[in-house]
Design a protein around this motif. Sequence first.
Motif, PDB file in Angstrom:
ATOM      1  N   CYS A 103       0.839  -1.204   0.000  1.00 22.54           N
ATOM      2  CA  CYS A 103       0.000   0.000   0.000  1.00 22.54           C
ATOM      3  C   CYS A 103       0.871   1.251   0.000  1.00 22.54           C
ATOM      4  O   CYS A 103       0.397   2.314  -0.399  1.00 22.54           O
ATOM      5  N   SER A 104       2.152   1.122   0.322  1.00 22.17           N
ATOM      6  CA  SER A 104       3.072   2.260   0.152  1.00 22.17           C
ATOM      7  C   SER A 104       3.338   2.580  -1.313  1.00 22.17           C
ATOM      8  O   SER A 104       3.897   3.630  -1.638  1.00 22.17           O
ATOM      9  N   LYS A 105       2.958   1.669  -2.211  1.00 22.23           N
ATOM     10  CA  LYS A 105       3.056   1.964  -3.650  1.00 22.23           C
ATOM     11  C   LYS A 105       1.771   2.593  -4.172  1.00 22.23           C
ATOM     12  O   LYS A 105       1.653   2.872  -5.362  1.00 22.23           O
ATOM     13  N   GLY A 106       0.773   2.729  -3.288  1.00 26.61           N
ATOM     14  CA  GLY A 106      -0.482   3.349  -3.696  1.00 26.61           C
ATOM     15  C   GLY A 106      -1.631   2.372  -3.893  1.00 26.61           C
ATOM     16  O   GLY A 106      -2.735   2.778  -4.252  1.00 26.61           O
ATOM     17  N   LEU A 107      -1.400   1.090  -3.655  1.00 28.31           N
ATOM     18  CA  LEU A 107      -2.508   0.127  -3.780  1.00 28.31           C
ATOM     19  C   LEU A 107      -3.479   0.300  -2.614  1.00 28.31           C
ATOM     20  O   LEU A 107      -3.087   0.698  -1.517  1.00 28.31           O
ATOM     21  N   ASP A 108      -4.720  -0.019  -2.864  1.00 27.98           N
ATOM     22  CA  ASP A 108      -5.771   0.124  -1.859  1.00 27.98           C
ATOM     23  C   ASP A 108      -5.536  -0.815  -0.666  1.00 27.98           C
ATOM     24  O   ASP A 108      -5.233  -1.999  -0.841  1.00 27.98           O
ATOM     25  N   TYR A 109      -5.709  -0.260   0.533  1.00 28.34           N
ATOM     26  CA  TYR A 109      -5.428  -1.019   1.759  1.00 28.34           C
ATOM     27  C   TYR A 109      -6.222  -2.331   1.824  1.00 28.34           C
ATOM     28  O   TYR A 109      -5.664  -3.406   2.064  1.00 28.34           O
ATOM     29  N   GLU A 110      -7.520  -2.247   1.647  1.00 28.95           N
ATOM     30  CA  GLU A 110      -8.362  -3.444   1.776  1.00 28.95           C
ATOM     31  C   GLU A 110      -8.028  -4.469   0.689  1.00 28.95           C
ATOM     32  O   GLU A 110      -8.059  -5.671   0.920  1.00 28.95           O
ATOM     33  N   TRP A 111      -7.732  -3.948  -0.509  1.00 26.22           N
ATOM     34  CA  TRP A 111      -7.343  -4.863  -1.592  1.00 26.22           C
ATOM     35  C   TRP A 111      -6.087  -5.636  -1.169  1.00 26.22           C
ATOM     36  O   TRP A 111      -5.996  -6.852  -1.368  1.00 26.22           O
ATOM     37  N   CYS A 112      -5.154  -4.923  -0.555  1.00 25.62           N
ATOM     38  CA  CYS A 112      -3.895  -5.564  -0.124  1.00 25.62           C
ATOM     39  C   CYS A 112      -4.132  -6.595   0.972  1.00 25.62           C
ATOM     40  O   CYS A 112      -3.446  -7.611   1.046  1.00 25.62           O
TER      41      CYS A 112
END
Length: 212
Positions: free
Chosen positions: A105-114
């Motif tokens: 998520c530090s790359k910008g991916l959505d938290y819940e998706w991760c």
Amino acid sequence: SNTEATKRGALIVVEGLDRAGKSTQVARLAEALEARSIKFPERTTAIGKMIDSYLAQERELDDRAIHLLFSANRWECARSIIEEVESGRNVVCDRYAFSGIAYSCSKGLDYEWCRNPDIGLPLPDLTVFLDLDAEAAAARGGYGEERYEKLEFQARVRQAFHLVAQDVSRHGGQWSTVDAGASLDRVTEEIMEKVRPCLDEIRSRGSKIGRL
Ligand code: TMP
Ligand code: MG
């Protein structure tokens, strides 16, 4: 018969930034608990080799694809972790799903998706977060050549770990933060202070291992 059911072992996870001192502390903790120690990514499997070449910057992968490989790499070890713990042995784990979430998520991916692909993995009885600011981590002998070993990115990962900590606690997980800037021995002592009550509780309650 009067045979007592085998008491299960504990699953203890150690998390932190690159160069926070995880390897040393995991080795010490594993010795103290006579535990099996494991490390994610587990680089020896087929999936682990793909992850290794990605981290070595020998291959590019889509951010979501590599996220799922990290998760799959935990899933391929999940059964053996459960078996070990159920057989009564403690397991100490260097990184786990929380690294997966924090780094991706530090790359910008959505938290819940991760978070989703790791749902259902064995739940750590305790996660110890070795907290160190990114500057102090970078000052420790410098980074190697691996992907992510950059000051700015590590600073974002640290913030993400703080979000993960809140989320884990909300979901009923046990998360303890230890100041990783202290001396090695002091850090070991503090980790043991968090781990002992956790082991005692498992011994007295004998509950089954949970799921993320
Ligand atoms: P290591 O340095 O502990 O061997 O971990 C390799 C790198 O992989 C480290 O920068 C953290 C990162 N990582 C992820 O991005 N996702 C994950 O799920 C895991 C376990 C590690
Ligand atoms: Mg590293």
